[in-house]
Motif scaffolding. Structure first.
Motif, PDB file in Angstrom:
ATOM      1  N   UNK A  42      -8.128  56.270  31.490  1.00 39.18           N
ATOM      2  CA  UNK A  42      -7.157  55.201  31.654  1.00 39.18           C
ATOM      3  C   UNK A  42      -6.301  54.879  30.454  1.00 39.18           C
ATOM      4  N   UNK A  43      -6.314  55.715  29.414  1.00 39.33           N
ATOM      5  CA  UNK A  43      -5.484  55.483  28.234  1.00 39.33           C
ATOM      6  C   UNK A  43      -4.032  55.866  28.554  1.00 39.33           C
ATOM      7  N   UNK A  44      -3.086  55.006  28.182  1.00 38.57           N
ATOM      8  CA  UNK A  44      -1.660  55.283  28.396  1.00 38.57           C
ATOM      9  C   UNK A  44      -1.147  56.147  27.246  1.00 38.57           C
ATOM     10  N   UNK A  45      -0.635  57.343  27.569  1.00 38.78           N
ATOM     11  CA  UNK A  45      -0.102  58.247  26.553  1.00 38.78           C
ATOM     12  C   UNK A  45       1.422  58.297  26.652  1.00 38.78           C
ATOM     13  N   UNK A  46       2.087  58.030  25.510  1.00 36.51           N
ATOM     14  CA  UNK A  46       3.542  58.183  25.418  1.00 36.51           C
ATOM     15  C   UNK A  46       3.840  59.063  24.204  1.00 36.51           C
ATOM     16  N   UNK A  47       4.612  60.117  24.430  1.00 33.00           N
ATOM     17  CA  UNK A  47       4.922  61.060  23.352  1.00 33.00           C
ATOM     18  C   UNK A  47       6.405  61.387  23.366  1.00 33.00           C
ATOM     19  N   UNK A  48       6.985  61.466  22.168  1.00 30.30           N
ATOM     20  CA  UNK A  48       8.383  61.890  22.034  1.00 30.30           C
ATOM     21  C   UNK A  48       8.428  63.155  21.198  1.00 30.30           C
ATOM     22  N   UNK A  49       8.946  64.236  21.779  1.00 29.96           N
ATOM     23  CA  UNK A  49       9.211  65.479  21.061  1.00 29.96           C
ATOM     24  C   UNK A  49      10.701  65.549  20.725  1.00 29.96           C
ATOM     25  N   UNK A  50      11.066  66.555  19.955  1.00 31.15           N
ATOM     26  CA  UNK A  50      12.490  66.832  19.760  1.00 31.15           C
ATOM     27  C   UNK A  50      12.982  67.730  20.893  1.00 31.15           C
TER      28      UNK A  50
ATOM     29  N   UNK B  95       7.861  49.036  16.223  1.00 38.18           N
ATOM     30  CA  UNK B  95       9.281  48.842  16.584  1.00 38.18           C
ATOM     31  C   UNK B  95      10.056  50.153  16.417  1.00 38.18           C
ATOM     32  N   UNK B  96       9.696  50.941  15.395  1.00 37.74           N
ATOM     33  CA  UNK B  96      10.345  52.229  15.190  1.00 37.74           C
ATOM     34  C   UNK B  96      10.105  53.144  16.389  1.00 37.74           C
ATOM     35  N   UNK B  97       8.861  53.169  16.870  1.00 37.95           N
ATOM     36  CA  UNK B  97       8.567  54.003  18.041  1.00 37.95           C
ATOM     37  C   UNK B  97       9.374  53.527  19.241  1.00 37.95           C
ATOM     38  N   UNK B  98       9.401  52.225  19.492  1.00 39.53           N
ATOM     39  CA  UNK B  98      10.130  51.706  20.652  1.00 39.53           C
ATOM     40  C   UNK B  98      11.619  52.008  20.541  1.00 39.53           C
ATOM     41  N   UNK B  99      12.158  51.991  19.328  1.00 43.81           N
ATOM     42  CA  UNK B  99      13.586  52.304  19.119  1.00 43.81           C
ATOM     43  C   UNK B  99      13.889  53.716  19.613  1.00 43.81           C
TER      44      UNK B  99
END
Length: 309
Positions: A149-157, A225-229
Motif C-alpha cells: 500500500x505504499x504510494x510510489x511517485x517517480x520522475x525520470x528525465x 516543495x522541490x519535488x512537487x514543483x
C-alpha cells in the motif's frame, strides 16, 4: 536358500544372472546398509528399518546440532532489538541531518528505509536510463512496497524513455500501481520516504561521496516543495512518445528556439535570412506537431518533450 558364505559366482549362478550384475547388486545393498560383513565370512542381511536407523542417525544428529546453533544465533540477534530500536529513535530526531559514507553503509540504510517505508516514496531520478543492476535491485523492492500500500511517485528525465530496460521497468511498476512521470531536466537525485526523511547525495556528480539523511523540518520542507514543483510540471512517462515524434533539427530547431524567446515570425525570418512565408510554414508545422493552440503553449510542450534542453 542362499548361504551367507557363498561366493558372488555361486550367488549369480543361483539367481541366473551374470557375476558382474550380482557383484554390483551386492555392492549397492552394502552401501545402503542392508548387507553387513559376517564374522564367519560373507554377508548378513539387515532389515531396512535397522539399516535406515544406522545410516540416517549421523545426519539426524547433524541436523539437530544445526537447529540448536540456529536457535542460539536467533536468540542473540533478538537480544539486540532494543539497541536497534534505540538507535533508530536517535536517527529519527527531527533536527537531525546524518551523513552516510561508504557504498555498503549507504545500501544498508536505503534498504532499511525501503523496508520500513509505510505510506509514500517520492523520487527524482535524473541521468536518463537507469543501470540494469539498479533496475534489478529496484523491481522486487518497489513491487513489495506497492503490494503493502505504499504510494510510489517517480520522475525520470525524458531521455529515459529511449532506454528499453528503464521503459520496461516503468511499465512493470505502473501496472502494479506506481505513478511515473518525466521531465526534461532534474536538479539532483532525491528520495523522500514517508514525507519525513529525504536522502540527498553529498555530491550529485560523485555518487560514491555519500548521502545525507535529512529530517530537519526546514530542509525537508524545501525538498518536498522541490519535488512537487517538478511533479506538477512533468508529464506522464507514457505520454512523451505520443506528443510529437522526434525532436526537430536544422532550421526547424532554429525557428523553435527563437519562437521560445518570444520572437515574431518577421523577426525570425530576418535573423535566419528566410522569407516570412517559409517561417510561417515551419511555425505552423511545429504547432501542429506539438498540438499547441498558442506559441506559449508550444514552448511549454517543447520543453516537456526535451526539445529545448
Amino acid at each position: 536358500m542362499i548361504h551367507p558364505t557363498e561366493s558372488v559366482e555361486q550367488i549369480a549362478a543361483r539367481a541366473g544372472v551374470p557375476p558382474e550384475e550380482a557383484a554390483k547388486a551386492e555392492e549397492q545393498l552394502a552401501g545402503l546398509g542392508l548387507l553387513r560383513p559376517s564374522p564367519g565370512g560373507g554377508w548378513v542381511a539387515i532389515s531396512p528399518e535397522s539399516a535406515a536407523d544406522e545410516l540416517l542417525a549421523p545426519l539426524e544428529q547433524d541436523i539437530l546440532q544445526r537447529r540448536i546453533a540456529m536457535a542460539a544465533t536467533r536468540a542473540r540477534l533478538h537480544a539486540l532489538s532494543g539497541d536497534y530500536l534505540e538507535a533508530r529513535s536517535l536517527r529519527s530526531a527531527k533536527t537531525n541531518i546524518e551523513v552516510i559514507k561508504g557504498i555498503d553503509s549507504i545500501r544498508a540504510v536505503i534498504d532499511d528505509l525501503t523496508r520500513t517505508c509505510s505510506s509514500s516514496l517520492d523520487t527524482l531520478a535524473p541521468g536518463g536510463g537507469q543501470s540494469e543492476q539498479a533496475i534489478r535491485s529496484a523491481v522486487p523492492l518497489d513491487l513489495e512496497m506497492l503490494a503493502r500500500g505504499v504510494e510510489l511517485r517517480t520522475i525520470f528525465q525524458h531521455s529515459a524513455r529511449r532506454h528499453l530496460p528503464t521503459a520496461q521497468f516503468v511499465a512493470k511498476i505502473t501496472a502494479a500501481g506506481a505513478r511515473v512521470r518525466s521531465s526534461s531536466t532534474l536538479p539532483s537525485r532525491v528520495q523522500i520516504y514517508d514525507r519525513v526523511c529525504a536522502v540527498l547525495p553529498i555530491d550529485p556528480e560523485n555518487t560514491g561521496a555519500g548521502v545525507a539523511l535529512v529530517r530537519d523540518p526546514a530542509v525537508l520542507g524545501f525538498v518536498r516543495r522541490l519535488f512537487e514543483y517538478y511533479w506538477e510540471r512533468s508529464v506522464n512517462f507514457s505520454e512523451v512518445d505520443r506528443v510529437a515524434g522526434p525532436a526537430p533539427t536544422g532550421l526547424e530547431r532554429d525557428v523553435l528556439l527563437l519562437m521560445a524567446t518570444g520572437k515574431k515570425n518577421q523577426v525570425i525570418a530576418h535573423q535566419l535570412g528566410m522569407s516570412d512565408r517559409s517561417v510561417s510554414r515551419i511555425v505552423s508545422t511545429l504547432m501542429e506537431r506539438l498540438d499547441a493552440d498558442s506559441r506559449f503553449q508550444a514552448g511549454v510542450k517543447a520543453v516537456q518533450n526535451g526539445w529545448l534542453t
